[in-house]
Write an enzyme that holds these catalytic residues in place. Structure first.
Site, PDB file in Angstrom:
ATOM      1  N   CYS A   1     -32.895 -16.416  -0.403  1.00  0.00           N
ATOM      2  CA  CYS A   1     -33.184 -17.256  -1.572  1.00  0.00           C
ATOM      3  C   CYS A   1     -33.156 -18.748  -1.264  1.00  0.00           C
ATOM      4  O   CYS A   1     -34.185 -19.402  -1.305  1.00  0.00           O
ATOM      5  CB  CYS A   1     -32.172 -16.945  -2.675  1.00  0.00           C
ATOM      6  SG  CYS A   1     -32.288 -15.246  -3.251  1.00  0.00           S
TER       7      CYS A   1
HETATM    8  N1  LIG Z   1     -31.086 -10.477  -2.216  1.00  0.00           N
HETATM    9  C1  LIG Z   1     -30.684 -11.325  -3.134  1.00  0.00           C
HETATM   10  O1  LIG Z   1     -29.525 -11.682  -3.175  1.00  0.00           O
HETATM   11  C2  LIG Z   1     -31.608 -11.874  -4.198  1.00  0.00           C
HETATM   12  C3  LIG Z   1     -31.036 -12.573  -5.286  1.00  0.00           C
HETATM   13  C4  LIG Z   1     -31.881 -13.064  -6.270  1.00  0.00           C
HETATM   14  C5  LIG Z   1     -33.253 -12.855  -6.175  1.00  0.00           C
HETATM   15  N2  LIG Z   1     -33.779 -12.172  -5.099  1.00  0.00           N
HETATM   16  C6  LIG Z   1     -35.226 -11.955  -5.082  1.00  0.00           C
HETATM   17  O2  LIG Z   1     -35.484 -10.578  -5.354  1.00  0.00           O
HETATM   18  C7  LIG Z   1     -36.627 -10.141  -4.630  1.00  0.00           C
HETATM   19  C8  LIG Z   1     -36.298  -8.911  -3.779  1.00  0.00           C
HETATM   20  O3  LIG Z   1     -35.327  -9.282  -2.821  1.00  0.00           O
HETATM   21  P1  LIG Z   1     -34.443  -8.220  -2.046  1.00  0.00           P
HETATM   22  O4  LIG Z   1     -33.346  -8.997  -1.404  1.00  0.00           O
HETATM   23  O5  LIG Z   1     -34.086  -7.062  -2.891  1.00  0.00           O
HETATM   24  O6  LIG Z   1     -35.510  -7.740  -0.938  1.00  0.00           O
HETATM   25  P2  LIG Z   1     -35.385  -6.457   0.039  1.00  0.00           P
HETATM   26  O7  LIG Z   1     -36.230  -6.764   1.217  1.00  0.00           O
HETATM   27  O8  LIG Z   1     -33.950  -6.097   0.223  1.00  0.00           O
HETATM   28  O9  LIG Z   1     -36.030  -5.275  -0.795  1.00  0.00           O
HETATM   29  C9  LIG Z   1     -37.371  -5.217  -1.133  1.00  0.00           C
HETATM   30  C10 LIG Z   1     -37.826  -3.767  -1.114  1.00  0.00           C
HETATM   31  O10 LIG Z   1     -39.180  -3.723  -1.568  1.00  0.00           O
HETATM   32  C11 LIG Z   1     -39.860  -2.749  -0.825  1.00  0.00           C
HETATM   33  N3  LIG Z   1     -41.291  -2.980  -0.931  1.00  0.00           N
HETATM   34  C12 LIG Z   1     -42.042  -3.939  -0.338  1.00  0.00           C
HETATM   35  N4  LIG Z   1     -43.328  -3.823  -0.719  1.00  0.00           N
HETATM   36  C13 LIG Z   1     -43.387  -2.792  -1.587  1.00  0.00           C
HETATM   37  C14 LIG Z   1     -44.429  -2.186  -2.318  1.00  0.00           C
HETATM   38  N5  LIG Z   1     -45.690  -2.618  -2.244  1.00  0.00           N
HETATM   39  N6  LIG Z   1     -44.127  -1.125  -3.085  1.00  0.00           N
HETATM   40  C15 LIG Z   1     -42.858  -0.659  -3.164  1.00  0.00           C
HETATM   41  N7  LIG Z   1     -41.830  -1.188  -2.517  1.00  0.00           N
HETATM   42  C16 LIG Z   1     -42.089  -2.250  -1.729  1.00  0.00           C
HETATM   43  C17 LIG Z   1     -39.295  -2.879   0.575  1.00  0.00           C
HETATM   44  O11 LIG Z   1     -39.498  -1.712   1.349  1.00  0.00           O
HETATM   45  C18 LIG Z   1     -37.805  -3.126   0.271  1.00  0.00           C
HETATM   46  O12 LIG Z   1     -37.074  -1.909   0.205  1.00  0.00           O
HETATM   47  C19 LIG Z   1     -37.103 -11.350  -3.830  1.00  0.00           C
HETATM   48  O13 LIG Z   1     -38.084 -12.032  -4.555  1.00  0.00           O
HETATM   49  C20 LIG Z   1     -35.861 -12.205  -3.731  1.00  0.00           C
HETATM   50  O14 LIG Z   1     -36.182 -13.576  -3.577  1.00  0.00           O
HETATM   51  C21 LIG Z   1     -32.986 -11.664  -4.126  1.00  0.00           C
END
Ligand SMILES: NC(=O)c1ccc[n+]([C@@H]2O[C@H](COP(=O)([O-])OP(=O)(O)OC[C@H]3O[C@@H](n4cnc5c(N)ncnc54)[C@H](O)[C@@H]3O)[C@@H](O)[C@H]2O)c1
Length: 448
Positions: free
Chosen positions: A286
């Site tokens: 982030c």
């Molecule tokens: N990790 C954090 O602490 C956090 C906090 C706030 C916001 N975010 C935001 O949340 C969002 C997700 O982050 P995250 O940390 O969970 O990412 P992540 O990489 O842990 O998880 C994303 C998942 O999406 C899947 N994916 C990708 N393309 C796909 C598709 N076309 N169809 C289905 N699944 C698909 C991936 O395989 C993965 O399992 C991002 O935008 C991030 O900026 C994350």
């Protein structure tokens, strides 16, 4: 609104309240999987979608791939009807679909919305009239309206449009940012208020009913752009304030003042000050990334986001500052970085989590190697580290033993499981980038 539309809205809300609504969550990662468990814990039937067949198989076998999520949590959810799938045709059976896929930067430091776009293209052919679609991935203001809405409208087979104003039929589209702070157990997830910006009034109300069932407070805003901007303001606020303390730390070091003592004192002010802490550089999915989503979008409006650029400059220079400090500390001991044996403690981007995305440790290890140091690392959360978009390490975690054989031990991530007193006792030199050795008095410690 007509009487018929009121009853339709009432029906949708009631389905949320009675837990009869079926919730689909796309992206079973750090955000999506815990969210799925929250809904499941509130008796909703949840389907998790992911393109990774490995993740789907692990979940369906009752397993977990995230350290802080126990197998028992997954199995409890399964008993409540949770299952995972790679099959997008199951979208049609959902009342609400929540998108939690990655939003990284590309190699030119520009927003990479390909995951969001691919997801929406896969969802669109299966959307139904009256379905709620929520985007949670962090992104620039305008994404929901300019990217997601047109893809949903052009990709569905029934000619459905986004419901706007008080329209009750069509696709109900909202943006609601994820605000989780991994590893921070001081606030329960359901106590983090949920911001909602709907394209239409009905979308916002249905979303409020859905999120209101798991979050204690929902905060409606005027539309998706305000919700998208809210998330960016929060992260930019962090990023800029961390840069400020990182810069002031460097000044304090020159002036012989302990920045941590100063922050602790300043923090006692009951208003107008929030404590941020210096460190070896930013990490995570982030804070190092999201601000640049806004600076990229701002250029479309002929606007330069100078605070973001400056904060980025200071924060991304921190690993280089750490290397200078290590070299200086070795120099004081009549040693050079080249040829020195160095142990880096912690790969994760912050303490007690199993996430190394954008971690400053990765940069620090690469820089140490470039300077000719012989580098080892230890991290209880990462037995091995291979290669990613920005690093190529191929290393295995070294046991925490024989610490005296290293010329320097560098604390980059202050995991709680480390016994810092014992580390200082055994090591020849400890370079501490996190104030993890606070309260330990030893000439072996260099704090930076
Ligand atoms: N990790 C954090 O602490 C956090 C906090 C706030 C916001 N975010 C935001 O949340 C969002 C997700 O982050 P995250 O940390 O969970 O990412 P992540 O990489 O842990 O998880 C994303 C998942 O999406 C899947 N994916 C990708 N393309 C796909 C598709 N076309 N169809 C289905 N699944 C698909 C991936 O395989 C993965 O399992 C991002 O935008 C991030 O900026 C994350």
């Amino acid at each position: 609104m007509t009487i018929a539309s009121e009853s339709r809205l009432a029906q949708l809300k009631q389905k949320m309240e009675t837990r009869d609504a079926r919730i689909g969550i796309i992206g079973m990662g750090y955000v999506g999987l815990p969210l799925a468990l929250l809904f499941s814990g509130e008796r909703f039937r949840v389907t998790g979608f992911d393109i990774s067949a490995d993740k789907v198989d692990t979940l369906n076998a009752g397993g977990s791939y995230i350290v802080r999520i126990e197998r028992a949590d997954i199995q409890r959810a399964q008993k409540a009807g949770f299952h995972a799938t790679t099959d997008y045709s199951e979208i049609a059976g959902m009342d609400a679909v929540i998108i939690c896929v990655p939003t990284p930067l590309d190699e030119h430091h520009q927003p990479d919305l390909s995951y969001v776009e691919e997801t929406v293209k896969s969802v669109a052919p299966h959307v139904r009239d009256g379905q709620l679609i929520a985007l949670e991935s962090t992104t620039y203001p305008g994404t929901t309206e300019e990217i997601v809405a047109p893809l949903l409208e052009s990709g569905n087979r029934s000619g459905l449009k986004i419901a706007r104003g008080a329209e009750e039929s069509g696709i109900h589209l909202i943006f609601s940012p994820e605000r989780e702070d991994p590893g921070n157990d001081s606030v329960a997830r359901h106590d983090i208020p949920k911001v909602i910006g709907g394209c239409g009034a009905v979308a916002a109300q249905v979303a409020a009913a859905m999120y209101g069932s798991i979050f204690r407070r929902v905060i409606p805003v005027s539309g998706p752009s305000a919700a998208e901007m809210t998330k960016l303001l929060e992260n930019i606020y962090r990023c800029v304030n961390i840069a400020l303390v990182n810069e002031l730390k460097q000044l304090c070091m020159r002036m012989g003042i302990d920045i941590h003592e100063v922050i602790e004192a300043a923090k006692t002010k009951p208003f107008g000050f929030q404590a941020f802490y210096p460190g070896p550089g930013l990490g995570g999915h982030c804070i190092p990334i999201d601000p640049f989503y806004l600076s990229w979008k701002a250029r479309e409006f002929d606007f330069q986001t100078r605070f973001i650029e400056l904060a980025g400059e200071i924060n991304s220079a921190m690993p280089y500052f750490v290397i200078e400090q290590i070299a200086g500390a070795l120099n004081d001991r009549v040693k050079s970085l080249k040829g020195s044996k160095v142990l880096v403690l912690g790969l994760a981007y912050k303490k007690d989590i199993d996430d190394l995305r954008e971690s400053p440790s990765l940069t620090i290890i690469e820089l140490l190697r470039e300077k000719g140091a012989v580098v080892a690392y230890n991290d209880p959360y990462f037995p091995t580290v291979g290669h990613g978009r920005h690093y190529d390490l191929n290393m295995t975690s070294t046991p925490l033993a024989d610490l005296g054989s290293y010329d320097a031990v560098i604390v980059v991530t202050d995991h709680s499981s480390y016994d810092y007193r014992s580390i200082v006792e055994q090591a020849q030199l400890v370079v501490d980038t996190r104030n993890a050795t606070k309260g330990i008095d030893s000439p072996k410690i260099v704090r930076c």
